[in-house]
Motif scaffolding. Structure first.
Motif, mmCIF file in Angstrom:
data_model
loop_
_atom_site.group_PDB
_atom_site.id
_atom_site.type_symbol
_atom_site.label_atom_id
_atom_site.label_comp_id
_atom_site.label_asym_id
_atom_site.label_seq_id
_atom_site.Cartn_x
_atom_site.Cartn_y
_atom_site.Cartn_z
ATOM 1 N N HIS A 147 0.900 -1.115 -0.019
ATOM 2 C CA HIS A 147 0.066 0.211 0.024
ATOM 3 C C HIS A 147 0.834 1.213 0.010
ATOM 4 O O HIS A 147 2.167 1.309 0.617
ATOM 5 C CB HIS A 147 -0.968 -0.073 1.365
ATOM 6 C CG HIS A 147 -1.904 -1.093 1.383
ATOM 7 N ND1 HIS A 147 -3.123 -0.774 0.791
ATOM 8 C CD2 HIS A 147 -1.958 -2.225 1.896
ATOM 9 C CE1 HIS A 147 -3.829 -1.970 0.908
ATOM 10 N NE2 HIS A 147 -2.905 -2.965 1.640
ATOM 11 N N ALA A 176 -5.795 0.725 -6.629
ATOM 12 C CA ALA A 176 -6.518 0.170 -5.220
ATOM 13 C C ALA A 176 -5.584 0.188 -4.062
ATOM 14 O O ALA A 176 -6.318 0.239 -3.136
ATOM 15 C CB ALA A 176 -6.757 -1.070 -5.600
ATOM 16 N N ASN A 177 -4.377 0.354 -4.066
ATOM 17 C CA ASN A 177 -3.520 0.297 -2.884
ATOM 18 C C ASN A 177 -3.011 1.642 -2.832
ATOM 19 O O ASN A 177 -1.903 1.968 -2.106
ATOM 20 C CB ASN A 177 -2.482 -0.781 -3.296
ATOM 21 C CG ASN A 177 -2.941 -2.119 -2.741
ATOM 22 O OD1 ASN A 177 -4.052 -2.053 -2.206
ATOM 23 N ND2 ASN A 177 -2.380 -3.223 -3.475
ATOM 24 N N HIS A 179 -3.668 5.272 -0.943
ATOM 25 C CA HIS A 179 -4.580 6.077 -0.010
ATOM 26 C C HIS A 179 -4.285 7.222 0.230
ATOM 27 O O HIS A 179 -2.900 7.632 0.477
ATOM 28 C CB HIS A 179 -4.789 5.280 1.274
ATOM 29 C CG HIS A 179 -4.941 3.584 0.754
ATOM 30 N ND1 HIS A 179 -5.687 3.256 0.296
ATOM 31 C CD2 HIS A 179 -3.964 2.793 1.037
ATOM 32 C CE1 HIS A 179 -5.463 1.924 -0.114
ATOM 33 N NE2 HIS A 179 -4.676 1.515 0.482
ATOM 34 N N SER A 200 -9.865 7.309 -0.762
ATOM 35 C CA SER A 200 -9.147 6.157 -1.388
ATOM 36 C C SER A 200 -10.267 5.583 -2.384
ATOM 37 O O SER A 200 -11.554 5.540 -2.373
ATOM 38 C CB SER A 200 -8.823 4.981 -0.422
ATOM 39 O OG SER A 200 -8.387 3.784 -1.142
ATOM 40 N N LYS A 201 -9.754 4.920 -3.650
ATOM 41 C CA LYS A 201 -10.346 4.289 -4.578
ATOM 42 C C LYS A 201 -10.770 2.926 -4.279
ATOM 43 O O LYS A 201 -11.456 2.223 -5.079
ATOM 44 C CB LYS A 201 -9.621 4.128 -5.921
ATOM 45 C CG LYS A 201 -9.366 5.865 -6.688
ATOM 46 C CD LYS A 201 -8.639 5.650 -7.857
ATOM 47 C CE LYS A 201 -8.804 7.027 -8.546
ATOM 48 N NZ LYS A 201 -8.207 6.870 -9.847
ATOM 49 N N ASN A 202 -10.041 2.375 -3.141
ATOM 50 C CA ASN A 202 -10.432 1.285 -2.619
ATOM 51 C C ASN A 202 -11.604 1.167 -1.666
ATOM 52 O O ASN A 202 -11.434 1.371 -0.726
ATOM 53 C CB ASN A 202 -9.162 0.623 -2.156
ATOM 54 C CG ASN A 202 -9.135 -0.977 -1.586
ATOM 55 O OD1 ASN A 202 -10.330 -1.421 -1.171
ATOM 56 N ND2 ASN A 202 -7.919 -1.611 -1.574
ATOM 57 N N ARG A 204 -13.135 -1.412 -0.216
ATOM 58 C CA ARG A 204 -12.834 -2.170 0.800
ATOM 59 C C ARG A 204 -12.393 -1.570 1.885
ATOM 60 O O ARG A 204 -12.708 -1.702 3.296
ATOM 61 C CB ARG A 204 -12.123 -3.531 0.568
ATOM 62 C CG ARG A 204 -13.022 -4.295 -0.524
ATOM 63 C CD ARG A 204 -12.159 -5.512 -0.805
ATOM 64 N NE ARG A 204 -11.852 -6.594 0.421
ATOM 65 C CZ ARG A 204 -10.793 -7.529 0.573
ATOM 66 N NH1 ARG A 204 -10.244 -7.748 -0.755
ATOM 67 N NH2 ARG A 204 -10.913 -8.169 1.730
#
Length: 349
Positions: A147, A176-177, A179, A200-202, A204
């Motif tokens: 990340h 995705a990783n 932030h 974040s685009k993540n 989850r």
């Protein structure tokens, strides 16, 4: 409504305004969705929450140094995530070679490395890390499945050539990783609001932080509403930020004029309210050692009546020459501080 609970993710009206603000000020190349913006009580809480979401107790992350030393404490609070200190280059630039070296050593020792923490503009050097260097770090992170946490707390306090990481997210090797952290304490000089932003685009990671950790990190509704009303006034915000940068540049010049007067070397700030200075000529020893740096720190405090934190004591760095001075204060405070600094330098040089 101001006396009731709000969602732990933050008052949605404020999340929309923050998304709009970041969209404009970062020149984001994508649509920042308010659903992916979280409101937490200060950036230190954001770091704690992110660390909790990406790692387990005993895991590690790469932390380029020198840096603000409390980052290591914030990232350790819940998860027990431990920093692996990675030296910046001699000019305080990011070094992928150094990251790779420390990563390989850590993995060889059986450590689980989960991510990389970046601050841009840098603290304490006030250096802006280039787009190319950030992307190079992100590429390295993708190869190692790490990340990348990017703290841009001084997003609107720059006067150099700065490209926010959000402005080239379409080039992130592993979106995705990655932030993002920002907050109101620096750009708006509103540290008392205790309001940090996570994006974040993540989805989850957003869900993990927003539904679990953030329940204990909510910002008071009255504070959120005051920030919401501030951001709604676009004209005031633009005027305030413009004037803030103008004053930072003016105060920076007032300080560097004193340093230039005594031929004291420093890293030219490209933003932020501080400057990193080579005070080795003031040390009583011929070589800048840890002992000499500590003695100079105490001389600043007791003889000069100035608190000037050092690289080795406050920023996890190894270079004993450097100290950081903050010029982002009121004009009377700055003038008094410069008067004391001038007198100290005149007596020692």
């Amino acid at each position: 409504a101001e006396l009731q609970y709000t969602a732990p993710q933050g008052f949605f009206g404020l999340r929309k305004e923050v998304a709009s603000f970041l969209q404009e000020k970062s020149r984001a190349d994508h649509n920042i969705l308010p659903e992916r913006v979280l409101i937490l009580n200060a950036c230190c809480s954001v770091m704690s929450a992110v660390a909790f979401a990406i790692g387990d107790e005993g895991d590690s992350y790469l932390l380029p140094v020198p840096c603000y030393d409390m980052i290591a404490s914030f990232m350790n609070t819940y998860s027990g995530l431990r920093p692996i200190l990675v030296d910046l280059d001699d000019d305080f630039s990011l070094s992928v070679d150094n990251l790779m070296k420390e990563y390989d050593i850590a993995v060889g020792a059986g450590k689980k490395v989960r991510g990389i923490m970046l601050v841009n503009p840098d603290n304490p050097s006030a250096k802006i890390h280039s787009k190319s260097s950030i992307l190079e770090v992100m590429e390295f992170a993708k190869e190692r499945k790490l990340h990348v946490i990017v703290d841009e707390i001084y997003l609107c306090s720059v006067f150099g050539d700065f490209a926010s990481s959000l402005s080239y997210s379409n080039e992130w090797p592993d979106p995705a990783n990655v932030h993002y952290i920002w907050g109101f304490s620096k750009d708006f000089a509103y540290s008392g609001a205790r309001c940090g932003i996570f994006y974040s685009k993540n989805d989850r990671i957003v869900k993990a932080i927003g539904s679990t950790v953030n329940f204990v990190h909510t910002v008071s509704v009255t504070t959120q509403l005051s920030l919401y009303r501030i951001l709604k006034d676009k004209e005031w915000v633009n005027n305030f930020l413009s004037e803030s940068v103008r004053r930072l540049q003016k105060h920076c010049k007032m300080l560097t004029d004193i340093l230039d007067k005594y031929s004291v070397c420093y890293i030219k700030p490209q933003g932020t309210p501080y400057i990193f200075i080579d005070f080795s000529p003031l040390m009583k020893e011929s070589k800048a050692t840890e002992e000499a740096a500590i003695q100079l720190y105490w001389d600043f405090l007791h003889k000069g009546r100035m608190f000037i934190p050092s690289n080795i004591n406050n920023f996890l760095g190894k270079d004993c020459r450097y100290f950081r001075i903050v010029f982002g204060v009121s004009r009377p405070e700055l003038q008094e501080g410069l008067s004391r600094l001038d007198a100290f330098l005149r007596a020692r040089l």
